[in-house]
Design a protein around this motif. Structure first.
Motif, mmCIF file in Angstrom:
data_model
loop_
_atom_site.group_PDB
_atom_site.id
_atom_site.type_symbol
_atom_site.label_atom_id
_atom_site.label_comp_id
_atom_site.label_asym_id
_atom_site.label_seq_id
_atom_site.Cartn_x
_atom_site.Cartn_y
_atom_site.Cartn_z
ATOM 1 N N GLN A 105 0.938 -1.119 -0.102
ATOM 2 C CA GLN A 105 -0.085 0.163 0.154
ATOM 3 C C GLN A 105 0.918 1.472 -0.030
ATOM 4 O OE1 GLN A 105 -2.468 0.158 3.437
ATOM 5 N NE2 GLN A 105 -3.378 -1.870 3.096
ATOM 6 N N VAL A 106 0.126 2.302 -0.369
ATOM 7 C CA VAL A 106 1.143 3.484 -0.319
ATOM 8 C C VAL A 106 1.020 4.171 1.057
ATOM 9 C CG1 VAL A 106 0.742 5.876 -1.202
ATOM 10 C CG2 VAL A 106 0.229 4.421 -2.891
ATOM 11 N N THR A 107 2.346 4.340 1.580
ATOM 12 C CA THR A 107 2.494 5.047 2.794
ATOM 13 C C THR A 107 1.955 6.327 2.990
ATOM 14 O OG1 THR A 107 4.397 3.599 2.879
ATOM 15 C CG2 THR A 107 4.215 5.284 4.681
ATOM 16 N N MET A 108 0.825 6.546 3.823
ATOM 17 C CA MET A 108 0.300 7.631 4.042
ATOM 18 C C MET A 108 1.087 8.605 4.880
ATOM 19 S SD MET A 108 -2.123 7.197 2.057
ATOM 20 C CE MET A 108 -3.383 8.215 2.423
ATOM 21 N N VAL A 109 1.670 8.032 6.096
ATOM 22 C CA VAL A 109 2.323 8.837 6.838
ATOM 23 C C VAL A 109 3.952 8.883 6.713
ATOM 24 C CG1 VAL A 109 2.878 9.307 9.546
ATOM 25 C CG2 VAL A 109 0.646 8.531 8.622
ATOM 26 N N GLY A 110 4.499 10.162 6.112
ATOM 27 C CA GLY A 110 5.829 9.865 5.871
ATOM 28 C C GLY A 110 6.589 10.855 6.936
ATOM 29 N N PHE A 111 7.728 11.288 6.584
ATOM 30 C CA PHE A 111 8.494 12.159 7.632
ATOM 31 C C PHE A 111 9.641 12.890 6.687
ATOM 32 C CE2 PHE A 111 10.391 7.734 7.213
ATOM 33 C CZ PHE A 111 11.876 8.015 6.734
ATOM 34 N N LYS A 112 10.033 13.974 7.441
ATOM 35 C CA LYS A 112 10.923 14.993 6.776
ATOM 36 C C LYS A 112 12.300 14.397 6.713
ATOM 37 C CE LYS A 112 8.165 19.137 7.168
ATOM 38 N NZ LYS A 112 7.723 19.023 5.884
ATOM 39 N N LYS A 113 13.369 14.809 6.102
ATOM 40 C CA LYS A 113 14.757 14.536 5.879
ATOM 41 C C LYS A 113 15.265 14.242 7.150
ATOM 42 C CE LYS A 113 16.893 15.493 2.516
ATOM 43 N NZ LYS A 113 17.548 16.458 1.428
ATOM 44 N N LEU A 114 15.777 13.192 7.498
ATOM 45 C CA LEU A 114 16.605 12.958 8.781
ATOM 46 C C LEU A 114 17.804 12.034 8.756
ATOM 47 C CD1 LEU A 114 15.835 9.770 9.732
ATOM 48 C CD2 LEU A 114 13.663 10.534 10.103
ATOM 49 N N THR A 115 18.756 12.166 9.739
ATOM 50 C CA THR A 115 19.806 11.308 9.393
ATOM 51 C C THR A 115 20.026 10.468 10.821
ATOM 52 O OG1 THR A 115 21.061 13.067 8.440
ATOM 53 C CG2 THR A 115 22.460 11.453 9.370
ATOM 54 N N VAL A 116 20.491 9.141 10.283
ATOM 55 C CA VAL A 116 20.454 8.005 11.352
ATOM 56 C C VAL A 116 21.887 8.071 12.284
ATOM 57 C CG1 VAL A 116 20.524 5.350 11.885
ATOM 58 C CG2 VAL A 116 19.264 6.480 9.856
ATOM 59 N N PRO A 117 21.758 8.489 13.363
ATOM 60 C CA PRO A 117 23.012 8.573 14.373
ATOM 61 C C PRO A 117 24.015 7.275 14.418
ATOM 62 C CG PRO A 117 21.177 8.631 15.818
ATOM 63 C CD PRO A 117 20.408 8.310 14.144
ATOM 64 N N ALA A 118 25.009 7.460 14.827
ATOM 65 C CA ALA A 118 26.031 6.368 14.773
ATOM 66 C C ALA A 118 25.482 5.406 15.948
ATOM 67 C CB ALA A 118 27.295 6.855 15.455
#
Length: 169
Positions: free
Chosen positions: A111-124
């Protein structure tokens, strides 16, 4: 009589050795889990039984697409898919996942994902995980990044129900 006693002790030793080996194997190598909920559909369905490999991440790190079991809270384990690893920049916009600026092919999503998120960076030392049923999944979008120490192991195969038995991809 003495011969029977020595046979008893010998068999007792073998029995204890086998029981110890089974316990060690189950605790540190492969262990069964029950899928609870619909967050990983269509890959995994509610009440399926899976085998989790606890040993594999002793010699390698979780990687993109791995379906893992993780300690989400002190009392709850979740089953999710690794979407991002340390250093990755992720964004989910208009149902499309971008990793490091490139669109990710997610054939396991139905299914198309309805809830997205803005750009983020995964920490070490962390991972970003999501369920395959994105619209019905409590995952890193809500619970945050997953620390390496909270990863239990890699979900390897479905063994029950028997007609669903298969390797997990």
């Amino acid at each position: 009589m003495e011969n029977e006693t020595s046979d008893f002790y010998r068999w007792s030793k073998y029995f204890l050795l086998v029981v110890t080996a089974v316990i060690v194997f189950r605790l540190y190598v492969l262990t069964p889990y029950v899928v609870e909920g619909i967050s990983m559909e269509p890959t995994l369905e509610n009440n399926e039984r899976i085998v989790v490999n606890k040993f594999v991440y002793l010699y390698r790190e979780p990687s993109y697409g791995d379906v893992i079991v993780l300690h989400a809270t002190k009392t709850d384990d979740y089953i999710k898919r690794v979407i991002g690893v340390a250093g990755d920049t992720l964004e989910l916009t208009n149902g499309i996942l971008y990793r490091n600026g490139r669109e990710v092919n997610e054939s396991y999503i139905s299914q198309v994902t309805m809830v997205g998120f803005k750009k983020l960076t995964v920490p070490a030392g962390s991972y970003f995980v999501m369920g395959d049923n994105r619209n019905h999944s409590l995952d890193s979008r809500e619970i945050g990044f997953i620390k390496r120490g909270n990863v239990v192991g890699k979900a390897e195969l479905i063994f029950y129900p028997f007609d669903n038995a298969k390797v997990i991809r």
